[in-house]
Design a protein around this motif. Structure first.
Motif, short mmCIF file in Angstrom:
data_model
loop_
_atom_site.label_atom_id
_atom_site.label_comp_id
_atom_site.label_asym_id
_atom_site.label_seq_id
_atom_site.Cartn_x
_atom_site.Cartn_y
_atom_site.Cartn_z
N ALA C 67 28.34 24.88 25.71
CA ALA C 67 27.44 24.56 26.81
C ALA C 67 26.02 24.34 26.28
O ALA C 67 25.34 23.36 26.64
CB ALA C 67 27.46 25.68 27.86
N ALA C 68 25.61 25.23 25.40
CA ALA C 68 24.26 25.12 24.86
C ALA C 68 24.09 23.86 24.01
O ALA C 68 23.15 23.08 24.19
CB ALA C 68 23.95 26.37 24.01
N ALA C 69 25.04 23.65 23.11
CA ALA C 69 24.94 22.50 22.20
C ALA C 69 25.00 21.18 22.96
O ALA C 69 24.22 20.25 22.70
CB ALA C 69 26.07 22.57 21.17
N GLU C 70 25.90 21.08 23.90
CA GLU C 70 26.05 19.83 24.63
C GLU C 70 24.85 19.57 25.53
O GLU C 70 24.42 18.43 25.69
CB GLU C 70 27.35 19.84 25.42
CG GLU C 70 28.59 19.74 24.54
CD GLU C 70 28.73 18.39 23.83
OE1 GLU C 70 28.37 17.35 24.42
OE2 GLU C 70 29.20 18.38 22.67
N ALA C 71 24.33 20.63 26.13
CA ALA C 71 23.16 20.46 27.00
C ALA C 71 21.97 19.97 26.18
O ALA C 71 21.08 19.27 26.69
CB ALA C 71 22.83 21.78 27.70
N ALA C 72 21.98 20.31 24.91
CA ALA C 72 20.85 19.95 24.05
C ALA C 72 20.94 18.52 23.51
O ALA C 72 19.95 17.96 23.06
CB ALA C 72 20.76 20.94 22.87
N ARG C 73 22.10 17.93 23.52
CA ARG C 73 22.27 16.57 22.96
C ARG C 73 21.82 15.52 23.97
O ARG C 73 22.06 15.66 25.17
CB ARG C 73 23.75 16.30 22.69
CG ARG C 73 24.33 17.09 21.56
CD ARG C 73 25.83 16.76 21.46
NE ARG C 73 26.02 15.43 20.89
CZ ARG C 73 26.62 15.20 19.71
NH1 ARG C 73 27.10 16.22 19.03
NH2 ARG C 73 26.73 13.99 19.26
N ALA C 74 21.30 14.45 23.46
CA ALA C 74 20.95 13.32 24.32
C ALA C 74 22.22 12.70 24.89
O ALA C 74 22.25 12.25 26.04
CB ALA C 74 20.17 12.28 23.52
#
Lengths: 370, 370, 370, 370
Positions: C67-74
């Motif tokens: 969740a964190a990593a994907e939320a951070a990606r453009a």
């Protein structure tokens, strides 16, 4: 309301259709079975008569003798049911018709066209009526289908599809299976699947549509080794109206017990009925949802109601439909002829259909006029 | 696991089968649609491409141009789906096959036998594969039926009965019904009911039984006034094995939406399957109760399991079966050819079947060799 | 028309419903699966991701991390599908909703009412949408039934009968049957038949009728020895409208694969639908013949048409219906919310239904308010 | 083989079940109807008797008088059929039993438990037999189901589900519908759906399974305004064996004509049967394909064969099954009692079931011992 005195020829021990006729004759209480030549073997005839409550003095082993004796009695039979193998129908019917006794005869009319023609002449001059038990016409939803066609609900018919599929002859039957024995004997039966069940399908299609084909092309096959009659029949038919018909009768279609079905497609609607689920039919006016019309239900018309005994959802079956033919024969005998009776004309048409199919098939599936 | 790059010819606005191919190609994620000549009208092609996510630079209105351009790109399409009217199949397939691009073509193969023969020559020499989407072969229970026949569970086949009944052309269709327009045009379609659905039934019977008839006798009828192609077809067929076959295709059988059924009767058992209830088949070994064999259920064998996506009781449908052909084409393209693919041979057989039926019918329903 | 970027939690090797969600998400081309925490075991997660084309750098074994990593990606995921055992739904949904990622969650909402209430609070404040895949609501004829009730064709409802019968748990399952293992674990599943399939039936009845019961009386049974959850559930229900409802869910009803059926009887008409034959429903206005209304056919209304992909007679199935929920979720995510979405409210109602049934049954089948 | 002399009480003009009993008594030729008190109105009784061939001197309008007169005749009736409204059954049966005349009584036994108990005492001391026509037990495939349960093919039963759905009372009936009038009168009928059809379903479940429930919880509803009896009944039942049962009887389930069905699920197999398609049942051994066992077919056992009149595929219906009860009563009267007769014990159980359901429902659906 006095029951009509009935006799029976054939239908002794081990028979199938004789018992059916007896139950059918009893259901509405319109007939009383009082005499019989249940077998041509005297002992067997006597035993059979005893078993079903026919008194000894009215048990015969010779149908000529029976016709004479019963005609001579004040309380003699008024009608006789003929439930023998097909090749005897003509001769027996002749004996009783000429004795002034009404005849209720199992189908097909005879085993050969010659027998049929001889019988037709006798019947014409007779003082007694002749009824042929194409029993499937007795189903209320068959009457419903017929009325719907008559009423124009289907529009001009385009396609008439009749099937009668069984599987009981898929293999060589037990040698002591009496039913199988005579039904696969070309002399006694006059044909195989085409005669035993094909005529039922043919008659049903004619009964419901009111149309008779004018030409046909048939392929009769014998799949079980050693069998002397056809066990599968395919018939393509042309009608004068422009309709196309197809009839498939098979006794080797494993998984089908007695699957007589009729599907009709007209300009306005389609309709289908199946003997194994006889209490409803499916009716689809083009461009509308299919409707399930049930015996006794909201969509059933007068023709069906006239022959419906019990309410919707309480299934009527084969014997009920058969009994309706007996009831209508009783009505006719008592002078109130309904319009739906199957008689010599339909019987002749059936035998002509069989022989034309046999001729077409023998010619490699060539087209033949009917 | 990289999706195969796919193009499409035909299938623009208002089309039916194009959308089906696209959904089928997507279900298993094995293809990615990246180019298309969705219409020969440039504006329409562009609008259609935009609507389904094909980028403007890969939208074409000329399939020759598309074949050339895509073959030239490093990321060009590897396969193309042809979903145009039948008379264009041959020419389009030729263009792509000669460009080294695999072809997934809707049925029937072509509108004429000449077109089919020309295509066959091209395909023979081509460096690309050809797949014909006789999609009904993708149903798991069709695979089951085929396996049961192969395994000998039915014994030698006696009767092969295929029906494909529809009713959408029971009346003259709306003039702006694009589907109806080309499918009832003899040039574009090459035939009516016999070509549009009769070939499906024919192919299905061959697919399941492994047998091809050697002679036939056909009656093609046109019931709707003004129609230029047949809307009802009856075909009686003889097989070298001694089996008898019958095929009935109709587009005027009111009450039937898409009723493709197959009934097989062999020495040992009978089997029936219906496309409108595709998740089961009925199997009756002679002398035993009928069994309902369900997709994913206890009686389903390996052939069915191989193409089953979800558990028993969770219905798979038309798109799932269609998608299986795409999956198997993908497997074949990637070098893992399953044995069940429908290709040029079956397509040729189908077109030959159509033309032989037309010849037989034109000769008054005479028998013709196949 | 750019596909929505989708992730998935759960659905690794050996899973059932994960694959279903993936196919459903692909059918209409509205989603592209680009990330996943397919298993909490890192190796398994990686292998599973590789097998379905998720790139290694977007394969996770920890959903918080995902969740964190994907939320951070453009190019991070915009939505996530949750296909784990039920007891994890709440925690996972919380993680993604708070990260602003839309959630498409398998049913039931959670394993316990406490989990459901906690999630509801999170969802209320979240900047992302929540969809619950009560997939049977996606069938076109379920939409048809709902519209017919709304349109008043049945009149005031009297009887609401829902059944969901399966048989796969009729005996103790194989110990390595992963599906059976977690679904019969009270902690992971939160209930047996009542939770796994009873909630589907409950939701379906509510979806179609628009009514929720106010009181119930339940008998949960465990027939297979050693099982720790119910495998058969009977629930009698009272509605504020005066209607009576009944729900039967069973996993030991041998001969039923996935027999979800709904029967409704109102003052004016009756209606029935069955999931195993999902392309039609039967509608009987009192005093008229029953009608078969088919998907794509003459009697189908706008609600059904809106979710119909292919013509009448070409069966749509389970995956098509499931895909409709994905399509509608895509519409909603893109700002076009249809009225039919199943969300947290329905999910809460389902979990409350389960826990009330459990309470009633524990009290010997006493009536309980809902 | 002399027919048993039969009388009838009730069944005059406009009656339904009287005609059924008469046809049933005739089908096998075992009874001869010679006397009747067809109505308590003398004119009506006489007209009705005349219409069905009962001689004037044996037409009565008072059943006490009839019992006395017939008992006094040398050729008096040996048995009597009671086909009046329920509240008269007890008194009439008492009159004939004490006169030494066998009683064949329509169901339910009586309208109240008190009437039933009084009759039971009379019957105990009587020199004549008592038969209750729970006619659905006469179907061959019901016998088959019973034998399969007895033979252990289902293993220990888990779930017993009986439904009896009709729709003829969905609205307020015509005031001159005599059937509807007495069947919705609490005094004459003793109950509504629960008594008229619920007892049939209850008896059928007991007949087939051999198990009687020990406790129940019932919800009786009256949906049609102004009706004084229940028209829908729901009953949850517990069995001593651990099985769970459910019974649903409704007269307002629009679209159901006479849908009596029984579904049984045991440790080893499931089985289902439906009265509207009575000639087959579905049997599914766990882990095997479902089998369709047909009357007269390969899978039918001795219990079914014993009551089968005609071959497979030739449908038997409601009257045939009813006639089987008459045949078995005849056998019993002649001293050959089959084991399957339904008598006072089952009748008492049925009336107790009705009154317990009424008590449970009156207490808000509380559980009650049976």
């Amino acid at each position: 309301m006095r029951p009509i005195r009935l006799g029976m020829v054939g239908g002794g021990e081990g028979a199938f259709i004789g018992g059916v006729h007896r139950m059918a004759s009893r259901l509405d209480g319109r007939f009383s079975l009082v005499a019989g030549a249940l077998s041509s073997d005297a002992d067997r005839a006597a035993r059979s008569a005893l078993a079903i409550g026919i008194s000894a003095d009215r048990s015969y082993s010779n149908f000529h003798e029976m016709a004479a004796a019963e005609a001579a009695r004040a309380d003699g039979i008024e009608a006789v049911s003929i439930v023998t193998p097909n090749h005897l129908h003509g001769e027996i019917a002749t004996a009783f018709l000429t004795a002034g006794i009404h005849v209720i005869c199992d189908k097909p009319l005879t085993a050969t066209l010659a027998q049929a023609e001889a019988l037709a002449k006798v019947a014409e001059g007779a003082d007694a009526k002749f009824f042929l038990t194409h029993n499937y016409t007795g189903y209320p939803m068959v009457r419903q289908a017929r009325q719907m066609v008559e009423d124009g609900l289907l529009g001009r018919l385009r396609i008439i599809q009749a099937e009668y599929l069984q599987d009981w002859l898929s293999d060589t039957p037990d040698p002591d299976n009496k039913q199988a024995a005579w039904r696969t004997d070309p002399i006694q039966a006059g044909g195989g699947a085409i005669g035993d069940i094909g005529t039922h399908a043919y008659n049903l299609a004619c009964f419901v549509t009111g149309e008779l084909p004018t030409a046909l092309c048939a392929t009769l096959s014998t799949f079980v080794p050693g069998r002397q009659v056809d066990d599968d029949a395919r018939v393509q038919m042309r009608y004068a109206s422009g309709a196309q018909g197809h009839l498939w009768a098979s006794q080797v279609a494993t998984g089908n017990e007695n699957a007589l079905t009729l599907r009709l497609y007209g300009e306005l609607a389609g309709l289908s009925w199946s003997q194994e689920a006889p209490n409803s039919l499916t009716y689809t006016p083009f461009g509308q949802p299919s409707q399930i019309i049930t015996r006794g239900g909201a969509g059933a018309g007068m023709a069906a109601e006239a022959v419906t005994r019990i309410p919707a959802g309480h299934p009527e079956g084969y014997l009920d439909a058969f009994a309706t033919l007996y009831r209508e024969a009783a009505d006719a005998i008592e002078g109130h002829p309904p319009s739906t009776l199957i008689g010599l004309d339909q019987g002749m048409a059936g035998v002509r259909f069989i022989s034309t199919c046999q001729a077409s098939s023998a010619a490699g599936g060539a087209w033949r006029e009917l």
